[in-house]
Design a protein around this motif. Structure first.
Motif, short mmCIF file in Angstrom:
data_model
loop_
_atom_site.label_atom_id
_atom_site.label_comp_id
_atom_site.label_asym_id
_atom_site.label_seq_id
_atom_site.Cartn_x
_atom_site.Cartn_y
_atom_site.Cartn_z
N VAL A 1 0.86 -1.18 0.00
CA VAL A 1 0.00 0.00 0.00
C VAL A 1 0.90 1.23 0.00
O VAL A 1 1.85 1.29 0.77
CB VAL A 1 -0.91 0.02 1.26
N ARG A 2 0.59 2.19 -0.86
CA ARG A 2 1.35 3.44 -0.87
C ARG A 2 1.13 4.18 0.44
O ARG A 2 0.05 4.12 1.03
CB ARG A 2 0.92 4.32 -2.02
N ARG A 3 2.14 4.90 0.89
CA ARG A 3 2.03 5.68 2.13
C ARG A 3 0.82 6.60 2.10
O ARG A 3 0.16 6.81 3.10
CB ARG A 3 3.29 6.51 2.36
N GLU A 4 0.55 7.16 0.94
CA GLU A 4 -0.58 8.08 0.81
C GLU A 4 -1.91 7.38 1.06
O GLU A 4 -2.91 8.03 1.37
CB GLU A 4 -0.61 8.72 -0.58
N GLY A 5 -1.93 6.07 0.90
CA GLY A 5 -3.16 5.30 1.09
C GLY A 5 -3.40 4.86 2.52
O GLY A 5 -4.42 4.25 2.83
N ILE A 6 -2.47 5.18 3.41
CA ILE A 6 -2.60 4.78 4.81
C ILE A 6 -3.19 5.93 5.59
O ILE A 6 -2.71 7.06 5.54
CB ILE A 6 -1.23 4.39 5.40
N GLY A 7 -4.26 5.65 6.31
CA GLY A 7 -4.94 6.68 7.10
C GLY A 7 -4.36 6.78 8.51
O GLY A 7 -3.24 6.34 8.78
N ARG A 8 -5.14 7.33 9.40
CA ARG A 8 -4.69 7.52 10.77
C ARG A 8 -4.63 6.20 11.53
O ARG A 8 -5.27 5.22 11.13
CB ARG A 8 -5.61 8.50 11.49
#
Length: 69
Positions: free
Chosen positions: A37-44
């Motif tokens: 998963v791309r870092r941008e796709g990881i939420g809080r």
């Protein structure tokens, strides 16, 4: 025997919410189908695994990836 409050199937952990893990709902961590998963796709952050559960997850991932002893 699984720890009380932690349901487990092969390749998955289902920790119940506790004050320590900060989960609000019972969640599931599944290790048998890892994906990137791309870092941008990881939420809080929604919670934290206890050391015991983290060890089980690491062992399951090592098995799935063919790295287990």
């Amino acid at each position: 025997m699984p720890h009380e409050g932690r349901r487990r199937t092969e390749g998955a952990l289902s920790p119940d919410p506790t004050a320590e893990n900060r989960l609000r709902l019972r969640s599931q961590v599944i290790a048998d189908k890892p994906v990137t998963v791309r870092r941008e796709g990881i939420g809080r952050t929604i919670g934290r695994l206890a050391a015991e559960d983290l060890g089980r997850l690491n062992a399951a991932l090592a098995f799935v990836m063919g790295l287990a002893d």
